[in-house]
Motif scaffolding. Sequence first.
Motif, PDB file in Angstrom:
ATOM      1  N   ALA A  55       0.964  -1.358   0.122  1.00  0.00           N
ATOM      2  CA  ALA A  55       0.240  -0.178  -0.077  1.00  0.00           C
ATOM      3  C   ALA A  55       0.678   1.314   0.233  1.00  0.00           C
ATOM      4  N   VAL A  56       0.453   2.546  -0.787  1.00  0.00           N
ATOM      5  CA  VAL A  56       0.531   3.209  -0.504  1.00  0.00           C
ATOM      6  C   VAL A  56      -0.078   4.459  -0.004  1.00  0.00           C
ATOM      7  N   ASP A  57       0.441   5.731   0.482  1.00  0.00           N
ATOM      8  CA  ASP A  57      -0.364   6.301   1.428  1.00  0.00           C
ATOM      9  C   ASP A  57       0.038   7.741   0.703  1.00  0.00           C
ATOM     10  N   TRP A  58      -1.206   8.141   0.172  1.00  0.00           N
ATOM     11  CA  TRP A  58      -1.078   9.741  -0.590  1.00  0.00           C
ATOM     12  C   TRP A  58      -1.895  10.276  -0.087  1.00  0.00           C
ATOM     13  N   GLU A  60      -2.144  13.626   0.912  1.00  0.00           N
ATOM     14  CA  GLU A  60      -2.909  14.850  -0.288  1.00  0.00           C
ATOM     15  C   GLU A  60      -4.198  14.400  -0.385  1.00  0.00           C
ATOM     16  N   GLN A  65      -3.659   3.375  -1.531  1.00  0.00           N
ATOM     17  CA  GLN A  65      -2.957   3.440  -2.959  1.00  0.00           C
ATOM     18  C   GLN A  65      -2.994   1.275  -3.147  1.00  0.00           C
ATOM     19  N   PHE A 113      -1.410   0.073   7.941  1.00  0.00           N
ATOM     20  CA  PHE A 113      -2.244   0.647   7.367  1.00  0.00           C
ATOM     21  C   PHE A 113      -3.366   0.833   7.707  1.00  0.00           C
ATOM     22  N   MET A 138       2.421   2.564   9.378  1.00  0.00           N
ATOM     23  CA  MET A 138       2.731   2.732   8.103  1.00  0.00           C
ATOM     24  C   MET A 138       2.232   4.560   8.004  1.00  0.00           C
ATOM     25  N   ARG A 139       1.105   4.675   8.223  1.00  0.00           N
ATOM     26  CA  ARG A 139       0.450   5.993   7.925  1.00  0.00           C
ATOM     27  C   ARG A 139       1.118   6.708   8.224  1.00  0.00           C
ATOM     28  N   ARG A 140       1.245   7.468   6.841  1.00  0.00           N
ATOM     29  CA  ARG A 140       2.289   8.905   6.653  1.00  0.00           C
ATOM     30  C   ARG A 140       1.570  10.180   7.836  1.00  0.00           C
ATOM     31  N   PHE A 142       1.495   9.681  11.088  1.00  0.00           N
ATOM     32  CA  PHE A 142       1.666   8.767  12.199  1.00  0.00           C
ATOM     33  C   PHE A 142       2.980   9.519  13.020  1.00  0.00           C
TER      34      PHE A 142
ATOM     35  N   LYS B  65       9.594   2.706   7.336  1.00  0.00           N
ATOM     36  CA  LYS B  65       9.033   3.770   7.431  1.00  0.00           C
ATOM     37  C   LYS B  65      10.420   5.014   7.487  1.00  0.00           C
ATOM     38  N   GLU B  68      11.270   6.411   4.815  1.00  0.00           N
ATOM     39  CA  GLU B  68       9.924   7.262   3.980  1.00  0.00           C
ATOM     40  C   GLU B  68      10.859   8.995   4.720  1.00  0.00           C
ATOM     41  N   ARG B 341       8.650   8.229  -1.689  1.00  0.00           N
ATOM     42  CA  ARG B 341       7.123   7.940  -1.287  1.00  0.00           C
ATOM     43  C   ARG B 341       7.210   6.654  -0.424  1.00  0.00           C
ATOM     44  N   LYS B 342       7.150   5.953  -1.103  1.00  0.00           N
ATOM     45  CA  LYS B 342       7.011   4.817  -0.345  1.00  0.00           C
ATOM     46  C   LYS B 342       8.052   3.262  -0.779  1.00  0.00           C
TER      47      LYS B 342
END
Lengths: 174, 385
Positions: A55-58, A60, A65, A113, A138-140, A142, B65, B68, B341-342
């Motif tokens: 997963a990728v956290d967008w 903004e 994703q 996530f 892992m959320r941005r 956090f 993490k 990032e 980003r990841k």
Amino acid sequence: MKTIYEDLNKRFTMSGYKQQRDDLAFVTVDKDQLVNAITYLKDYHKFTHLAFVTAVDWLEENEFQITYLLHNYELKVDLGLKVRLDRDNPTMDTIHHLWKQARVYQRELHEMFGIDFPGSPGVNDPMILESWEGPPPMRRDFDTKKYSEETYDHRERQHIEPEDHLRKQLYPED
Amino acid sequence: MIDKYPKIVDGKSVYDLDSQKYLKMWQGPQHPGVTGNMSLELIISGDQVVACNTHVGYLHRGFEKLMERRRYINCFPIVCRICVPEPDTNEYLFAAATEELLGITVPEKAQWLRTLDLELSRLASFLMWIGGQSGSFGSGTVAQWAIANRDFVLDLFEELSGARIYHMYMIPGGVRGNLPEGWIEHTEKVLNNTEKLLDEIYIVLFNNAVFKSRAVGMGVITPEMIDQYGIVGPNARASGAARDIRKDNPYLVYDHLDFKIETETAGDTYARTLVRWKEMHQSISLIRQILKLMPKLGPIYTKLPNVLHMKVPAGETYVKAESTRGEYGYYIVADGTEFPRKITVRGPSYSHGMALLEDLVVGGNIADTHGLMLSLHTYPPEIER
């Protein structure tokens, strides 16, 4: 690769096809059709290997994703399927019935996530973070530093030089 | 009266531990038979395993993490720490993915040096593994020989890169250094000794009655299971699937080298051990070929833009390489800033060590559990990055 995409595009709602290398392409699939698209690719186009799910956290765009990377051993090509989820209520259909290792990936995504995969075996069991009570790490959004300052106490430590300690033990009169 | 089979509640077997028929036993996280820190929660009946649950989390360092929040060049010393016994695959994949996103090509000599480093690390990793594998079947002698010989390979790494375990040799853009003086002769000596050692291992391990009687038929992976569980690398090759990324999707200079995919058909522990033993010979042959064919002169590094302000264009890529355990991959998503980003690391131990192992050990003997786990060649550090 292009022909596979054209065949897929006839059946499913897809967008954003990008050929990264000769043997690698990415495509975005509609959320409701993803499991159907993966099943179709596995059964008819011989994409029989699931390399990973991530997963990728967008943050903004307020979206997650999820990327599924499939590999075809006959054509020797990789295809990445991307799906966008609403970040406030992230739920995705499970694919554990297609590959046995998928449940491990889904379990990790649920833990790291907070993305739910209803029906995936053991998805609620903690994998790495046993007895974790904070938000998914892992959320941005956090904040690791803030979380550790709030959760854990600062411990004052006394620093002892081994050499001084030994000297004091062996020669107390010095 | 004890029921023969456990009760099933909500589709799950419930093992009544008070009935004295079942016993719960933990293998690991501190166990000599487990590489790294990982534990298996086994339910046993007599000495037969009836259920297994894997637990990871003793090694989680949060590298994904961490990366990032760091610039690409700051990630470079982190990635090698993801897999301890074979760090070079990580270095290569991170460098290759970053270069692809930046649109940089690497000089030819650097590609040869990278291939050389990858093959050497495969050899070191296999030597460490055969030590564990034979040790788990009670043959400690082979373990001592193999680990001692691995140290000589580490000496080569030390001469080449200055470090024994985490080499940090393949930096984005090229490699950090050229071959030192006298290195080729030193390597030839180590390779000759390793070949002699491999012949001795063949006599001592593969003809050993204990090893044969335990490993043959243990933990069989059928060809149908390969796709179901996503099995890659030597584990798949021991079941007859001739798949090797070095041949199928050649990277670096593997298309200039002469080798064939080693396969077996039995799919049991013995076959997996044999495939890896053959691949050690293959690595030695590849190192010799590389040293012979490698260009003597030429640049080994492409100049990068200022790495502290280097912005990587938005995009995503996935690169993969054949490690000793199979397909190892890096998926990098860049968003046009200095920070990734990841970065997702796809380690083969992830599917081998969790999904597959949980099903394979069931029905086996408790004493075979760690031998089976080692025969799948799992390294827990890459399960929890």
